[in-house]
Motif scaffolding. Sequence first.
Motif, mmCIF file in Angstrom:
data_model
loop_
_atom_site.group_PDB
_atom_site.id
_atom_site.type_symbol
_atom_site.label_atom_id
_atom_site.label_comp_id
_atom_site.label_asym_id
_atom_site.label_seq_id
_atom_site.Cartn_x
_atom_site.Cartn_y
_atom_site.Cartn_z
ATOM 1 N N CYS A 55 10.879 39.136 41.671
ATOM 2 C CA CYS A 55 9.719 39.084 39.985
ATOM 3 C C CYS A 55 9.596 37.282 39.659
ATOM 4 C CB CYS A 55 10.375 40.349 39.186
ATOM 5 S SG CYS A 55 10.326 41.907 39.528
ATOM 6 N N SER A 56 9.864 36.973 39.570
ATOM 7 C CA SER A 56 9.851 35.682 38.604
ATOM 8 C C SER A 56 9.862 34.534 39.580
ATOM 9 C CB SER A 56 11.458 35.579 38.064
ATOM 10 O OG SER A 56 12.183 36.710 37.067
ATOM 11 N N LEU A 57 9.995 34.565 40.608
ATOM 12 C CA LEU A 57 9.179 33.971 41.553
ATOM 13 C C LEU A 57 8.440 33.701 42.170
ATOM 14 C CD1 LEU A 57 12.834 33.279 43.418
ATOM 15 C CD2 LEU A 57 12.500 31.929 40.937
ATOM 16 N N GLY A 58 7.640 33.234 41.523
ATOM 17 C CA GLY A 58 6.053 33.756 41.817
ATOM 18 C C GLY A 58 4.601 32.726 42.221
ATOM 19 N N THR A 59 3.855 32.554 40.965
ATOM 20 C CA THR A 59 3.015 31.368 40.808
ATOM 21 C C THR A 59 3.109 31.252 39.858
ATOM 22 O OG1 THR A 59 1.375 33.239 39.214
ATOM 23 C CG2 THR A 59 0.833 33.141 41.279
ATOM 24 N N GLY A 60 4.093 31.925 38.875
ATOM 25 C CA GLY A 60 5.216 31.158 37.575
ATOM 26 C C GLY A 60 5.075 29.701 38.015
ATOM 27 N N ILE A 61 6.754 29.992 39.005
ATOM 28 C CA ILE A 61 7.595 28.278 39.350
ATOM 29 C C ILE A 61 6.933 27.719 39.635
ATOM 30 C CG2 ILE A 61 8.332 29.576 41.391
ATOM 31 C CD1 ILE A 61 10.596 28.760 40.661
ATOM 32 N N LEU A 62 5.800 28.449 40.314
ATOM 33 C CA LEU A 62 4.780 26.964 41.321
ATOM 34 C C LEU A 62 3.712 26.005 39.465
ATOM 35 C CD1 LEU A 62 3.433 28.811 44.605
ATOM 36 C CD2 LEU A 62 5.322 27.260 44.146
ATOM 37 N N ALA A 63 3.913 26.626 39.134
ATOM 38 C CA ALA A 63 2.872 25.796 37.701
ATOM 39 C C ALA A 63 3.928 25.160 36.565
ATOM 40 C CB ALA A 63 2.373 27.231 36.564
ATOM 41 N N MET A 64 5.992 25.587 37.289
ATOM 42 C CA MET A 64 6.280 24.356 36.100
ATOM 43 C C MET A 64 6.177 23.089 35.715
ATOM 44 S SD MET A 64 7.722 26.140 34.745
ATOM 45 C CE MET A 64 8.959 25.477 33.737
ATOM 46 N N LEU A 274 21.629 40.580 34.884
ATOM 47 C CA LEU A 274 20.814 39.593 33.708
ATOM 48 C C LEU A 274 20.989 37.846 33.843
ATOM 49 C CD1 LEU A 274 17.887 39.923 32.388
ATOM 50 C CD2 LEU A 274 19.125 41.258 30.508
ATOM 51 N N ASN A 275 22.736 38.138 33.544
ATOM 52 C CA ASN A 275 22.917 36.494 32.495
ATOM 53 C C ASN A 275 22.357 35.507 33.964
ATOM 54 O OD1 ASN A 275 22.859 37.411 29.845
ATOM 55 N ND2 ASN A 275 24.888 37.864 30.341
ATOM 56 N N SER A 276 23.419 36.447 35.306
ATOM 57 C CA SER A 276 23.309 35.768 36.085
ATOM 58 C C SER A 276 22.624 35.504 36.774
ATOM 59 C CB SER A 276 24.639 36.590 36.941
ATOM 60 O OG SER A 276 25.153 36.487 37.037
ATOM 61 N N GLY A 277 21.203 35.982 36.421
ATOM 62 C CA GLY A 277 20.109 36.352 37.181
ATOM 63 C C GLY A 277 18.881 35.078 36.925
ATOM 64 N N MET A 278 19.625 35.654 35.261
ATOM 65 C CA MET A 278 18.263 35.073 34.371
ATOM 66 C C MET A 278 18.592 33.191 34.358
ATOM 67 S SD MET A 278 15.703 36.368 33.285
ATOM 68 C CE MET A 278 15.212 34.892 32.384
ATOM 69 N N ALA A 279 20.013 32.754 34.853
ATOM 70 C CA ALA A 279 21.063 31.510 34.893
ATOM 71 C C ALA A 279 20.060 31.198 36.107
ATOM 72 C CB ALA A 279 22.026 31.484 34.408
ATOM 73 N N LEU A 280 20.529 31.508 37.190
ATOM 74 C CA LEU A 280 19.503 30.897 38.158
ATOM 75 C C LEU A 280 18.049 30.804 38.543
ATOM 76 C CD1 LEU A 280 20.377 30.384 41.470
ATOM 77 C CD2 LEU A 280 19.677 32.444 42.301
ATOM 78 N N ILE A 281 18.232 31.570 37.491
ATOM 79 C CA ILE A 281 15.912 31.271 37.214
ATOM 80 C C ILE A 281 16.115 30.107 36.857
ATOM 81 C CG2 ILE A 281 13.572 32.825 36.228
ATOM 82 C CD1 ILE A 281 15.208 35.304 37.619
ATOM 83 N N VAL A 282 16.252 30.020 35.103
ATOM 84 C CA VAL A 282 15.925 29.204 34.384
ATOM 85 C C VAL A 282 16.137 27.615 35.236
ATOM 86 C CG1 VAL A 282 16.953 28.210 32.488
ATOM 87 C CG2 VAL A 282 16.417 30.397 32.194
ATOM 88 N N LEU A 283 17.568 27.670 35.730
ATOM 89 C CA LEU A 283 18.278 26.642 37.001
ATOM 90 C C LEU A 283 16.861 26.588 37.990
ATOM 91 C CD1 LEU A 283 20.020 24.360 37.441
ATOM 92 C CD2 LEU A 283 21.313 26.144 38.887
ATOM 93 N N LEU A 284 16.195 27.572 38.769
ATOM 94 C CA LEU A 284 15.936 26.982 39.523
ATOM 95 C C LEU A 284 14.204 26.666 38.811
ATOM 96 C CD1 LEU A 284 15.613 30.034 41.957
ATOM 97 C CD2 LEU A 284 15.923 27.907 42.331
ATOM 98 N N TYR A 285 13.653 27.452 37.688
ATOM 99 C CA TYR A 285 12.677 26.345 37.298
ATOM 100 C C TYR A 285 12.190 25.198 36.418
ATOM 101 C CZ TYR A 285 9.903 30.146 37.123
ATOM 102 O OH TYR A 285 9.425 31.755 37.722
ATOM 103 N N VAL A 286 13.542 24.574 36.318
ATOM 104 C CA VAL A 286 14.188 23.374 35.363
ATOM 105 C C VAL A 286 14.416 22.271 36.191
ATOM 106 C CG1 VAL A 286 16.116 22.492 34.643
ATOM 107 C CG2 VAL A 286 14.860 23.541 33.180
#
Length: 459
Positions: A55-64, A274-286
């Motif tokens: 749900c969190s890896l789509g167009t948003g990460i490509l716009a980072m 939630l914590n594990s997923g969001m930690a990985l998501i934030v790391l990928l986005y950064v």
Amino acid sequence: MDENKAETMYLRAVPDDVNGEAKDSAAEENYDPHEHRQLPKPTNNIETLIHLLKCSLGTGILAMPQAFARAGLVTGIVFTVLIGVLVTHCLHVLVRSQYAACKHLRVPLLSYPASMAAALEVGPAPFRRLARPASITVDIFLVVYQLGICCVYIVFIADNIKKIVDPFYAMAVELHMLIILCPLIVFNLIPSLKLLAPFSAVANVLTFIGLGIVVYYLATGKKSHQPLDLWGSLETFPLFFGTVLFALTAVGVVIALENNMKTPKAFGSPCGVLNSGMALIVLLYVTVGAMGYIYCVSKCSDSITLDLPSGPLATSVIVMFAVAIFISYGLHCFVPVDVVWRGYVEPRLRAAATPPARLVLAEYVLRVLLCLLTFVLAVSVPRLGLFISLFGALCLSALGICFPAIMEACVKFPHDLKPIWLLKDVLLFLVGIVGLVAGTYTALQAIFRSFQSTSPLHA
């Protein structure tokens, strides 16, 4: 997709007794909603984590990368992490408030709108009369947000197809949108999420493969020689804020994910999903944001795929993401169709004794009209990055920050609402309001300026 299925199953699950009398406190305390859930196909922790990542890896990460270009490298890294922490906390608040509302009503499941209504119903007296309007308000924001995602997807697909086709035959991006309109309408007419599930699996595979190739290009490709902006400017920071909110906040499906789990208590635990997923998501986005910004600096496009060098591999990445996003369009448009149809249109038509055949026809007409609406908006404002910032600031500041803060204050009222918790919720609400107003104003201003510019963003 299980999360979309769960969302539509419980989207209209507003109990009849939301406006009824409060339950006996002792009985309420002994009731555990998690123990009363009966799910046909619950997801385990790993499956829920995969859905959260998808749900969190789509167009948003490509716009980072473009978001980092607006905020500066250091500011981008620091505030992406801070916004990630803020979003994660607010999602925890939302899940806990939903759980408290379920306990109060003694029901196993509630949707986001129903949870909002139930929370206000047990809050201070002035808030109780706002329960029904608040539920409708959440519906409106959810519909606007999901339709906004669909607009973003149309612009994304058209932009990326244009990049492939332009060397052979140059056309305006609006013509590419028109070409894909009919396939989008046909795909959006699929009435069952079960029929869409195989397509969703394909979209997941294409997204992860494409993202891996993008990171490879950013790590090994020729970097820009422009000097890096480390701190950015206050003027463009609201656009960065809106983009990161849009990218990080999966508020539309978080409750549905938790509702559909086999072990829901593991969702919000300290080392839970939630914590594990969001930690990985934030790391990928950064990582993608910083690497992409270093790769192209101030010349970052709305999507990093548009900055990849020409070649078969880069073209394959663009095709992968275009196909994946095309599939995701039907999944995301399913939610507003369900909200509008089941919550507002269908009950009125049934009350008017509309024949079944006309009910089916009316639902298909609604699907076509919503698809046309997203097309018209996308053609009117074909600015992918600004669209992302606008809908992130407008909808997710409310859905992801303001509303959870209100819900928590209400469900803790009066005995558990300590001054420190009230202060925290007030501060969260104010942050959400500032983000909503500043981000929306800045995005609209940028959209207006882009049309006045002599050198538009899209050739």
